[in-house]
Design a protein around this motif. Sequence first.
Motif, PDB file in Angstrom:
ATOM      1  N   THR A 326       0.807  -1.321  -0.115  1.00  0.00           N
ATOM      2  CA  THR A 326       0.115   0.002   0.026  1.00  0.00           C
ATOM      3  C   THR A 326       0.793   1.234  -0.011  1.00  0.00           C
ATOM      4  OG1 THR A 326      -1.731  -1.197   1.389  1.00  0.00           O
ATOM      5  CG2 THR A 326      -1.874   1.178   0.960  1.00  0.00           C
ATOM      6  N   ASN A 327       1.855   1.091   1.065  1.00  0.00           N
ATOM      7  CA  ASN A 327       2.527   2.557   1.093  1.00  0.00           C
ATOM      8  C   ASN A 327       3.527   2.874  -0.081  1.00  0.00           C
ATOM      9  OD1 ASN A 327       5.635   3.442   2.298  1.00  0.00           O
ATOM     10  ND2 ASN A 327       3.735   4.564   3.193  1.00  0.00           N
ATOM     11  N   SER A 415      -7.242   2.941   6.853  1.00  0.00           N
ATOM     12  CA  SER A 415      -8.177   2.201   5.991  1.00  0.00           C
ATOM     13  C   SER A 415      -9.367   3.143   5.766  1.00  0.00           C
ATOM     14  CB  SER A 415      -8.621   1.115   6.885  1.00  0.00           C
ATOM     15  OG  SER A 415      -9.754   0.277   6.118  1.00  0.00           O
ATOM     16  N   GLY A 478       2.804  -3.706  -5.527  1.00  0.00           N
ATOM     17  CA  GLY A 478       1.861  -2.656  -5.072  1.00  0.00           C
ATOM     18  C   GLY A 478       1.958  -1.420  -6.152  1.00  0.00           C
ATOM     19  N   TRP A 497      -8.000  -1.301  -2.010  1.00  0.00           N
ATOM     20  CA  TRP A 497      -6.870  -1.154  -1.212  1.00  0.00           C
ATOM     21  C   TRP A 497      -7.088  -0.843   0.376  1.00  0.00           C
ATOM     22  CZ3 TRP A 497      -2.017  -2.623  -2.120  1.00  0.00           C
ATOM     23  CH2 TRP A 497      -1.654  -2.622  -3.397  1.00  0.00           C
ATOM     24  N   SER A 498      -8.209  -0.038   0.687  1.00  0.00           N
ATOM     25  CA  SER A 498      -8.711   0.178   1.854  1.00  0.00           C
ATOM     26  C   SER A 498      -8.951  -1.108   2.661  1.00  0.00           C
ATOM     27  CB  SER A 498      -9.856   1.205   2.125  1.00  0.00           C
ATOM     28  OG  SER A 498      -9.542   2.441   1.431  1.00  0.00           O
ATOM     29  N   VAL A 501      -5.938  -3.000   3.751  1.00  0.00           N
ATOM     30  CA  VAL A 501      -5.338  -2.296   4.923  1.00  0.00           C
ATOM     31  C   VAL A 501      -6.033  -2.884   5.997  1.00  0.00           C
ATOM     32  CG1 VAL A 501      -4.792  -0.144   6.240  1.00  0.00           C
ATOM     33  CG2 VAL A 501      -4.489  -0.444   3.799  1.00  0.00           C
TER      34      VAL A 501
END
Length: 518
Positions: A326-327, A415, A478, A497-498, A501
């Motif tokens: 994600t990051n 999230s 990612g 993606w939320s 997370v």
Amino acid sequence: MALPGKYLAKNPDFFEIYDGKDITVWSINNHQLEDKVYTYDEAIDLAGTGWYVIGMSVLLCMALEGMALDMFGFSVVVSSACDLEITHIQKSILISMPFLGSIILAYPWGYFSDTQGRLKSLRFSLWGSFILASISAFSPNWIVLAVLKFCSSSFSSGIQSIGLTLLGESCSTKLKGKLVIGVTFSLFISFAVYNIWAYFILSLDFAFDLGFIIFKPWRLLALVLALPLGISLVLANYFCESPKFVLNSGHERRAVKLLTKISERNGIKVNTYPVKRVVLHETTSLRKKDYSLLQSLMDQTFPLFKPPLLYRIVQLFYITTVVYATNNGFYAWFPLVMETFNTGNDKNVAADNLCGLISNYKELNNNEMCITSVTEFSVWVSLIQGVLYGVLIFIVAWLNGRKKTVLIILLFISSTSGFFIPLVPGRILSICLFCGFMINSVCLAIIFSYYVDMFPTSYRGMAACLGVMVARISALAGTNLVGAYLVTHCANSLYSWSAFVLSGLVVSCFLPPDKPKK
């Protein structure tokens, strides 16, 4: 009463009991011996916290910043290398090189760290990454640049895991978690630093003909980004090997000498350090000189994937995957987000949130592959973000005793922010929510503090380096997934993606409790 097992005598008062693959260290008191036998945790706590620990923290801050600049600053270098005439496909290959290099050599770094020493591994990693990163600034074409960046990132991939392990084993147990988390602050500083350097360096206008290349600002930027690695290399010569690694290797007297040296550098008066005998309070691996390399690698790795360590390594790998995918995935496209914001203002586009801005940006067909400057707006946003995340890092370090709780809270904020980005109107609010979504980057420090805390000394370096390998694979995946769907399916991409997370949050709930139950 005799204890079962095979006794390997080191001296009349100290024995190791070998019962197969592991060695359990025992201390057997001799009534005629006055020296107290300390555990390693007691010994390192008595060594104090002073200039040695502060200096090592500075070293690792610089080294981690150099590693981050070598990997993430490279995207700015590639984007501004206009004279290489890089196509979109070639640019994608170049940006992938730092991740590929770190993936391939992460495993060997873990083995080297656990068998040859933390400090030796760190120095070797710094040497290779600094030299190759510097040479890459003189690449005559994109192929040479790709090869050199692959090689330099292969060396720099060991810096994070090895450096944090060395710090964790060389400082007080009370400060270990805080320092490991605090040192990671340098990763966020580097994000602001390379934007500032790029802003000023790329604004220069010069071209020197060296015969085989034309030396332009982007090449100077590549050299400057490699500078922290060189400074770290010089600083590394003033520190010693991890006493815990030395003790784990069976050299008690040398470990005591190193502990004494550390205590003196921390400000404890000469000849007042009380530790003369020290033992490990954990199970350690027995290394045989006649083992083949393959057998040694297997013995160093397989225990991590057997109970009781299997559950923890899989758990940490999953959380690492969630955070890094994600990051890094969204950080790679952070310039796109900033550019859409600027384009929306310049063109007076009637978009009310981030996804609307991205959609309009696509319609305006802004497909320039080469940039010659970094916008002032991007510099200010990165500075504000770096300061904000830096403050959060220090809060996390201060709350080290509650790191599981903090990890869960940060993942919840991330999230929730990601879920509301497509729903909430307002450009400024959208950017704020996007920064809230990226707050999961603060979790990186907490994750690697778990790698340092949850595994025995014999396998700690391997576990951390395998964690780095999983992190880089996740980052690479990612980056490509975000790039493929963010522009075309912004809202659905952010929702997905939320949820991803959120799954990491659920897994984090099963980490060891912050305070053991009494």
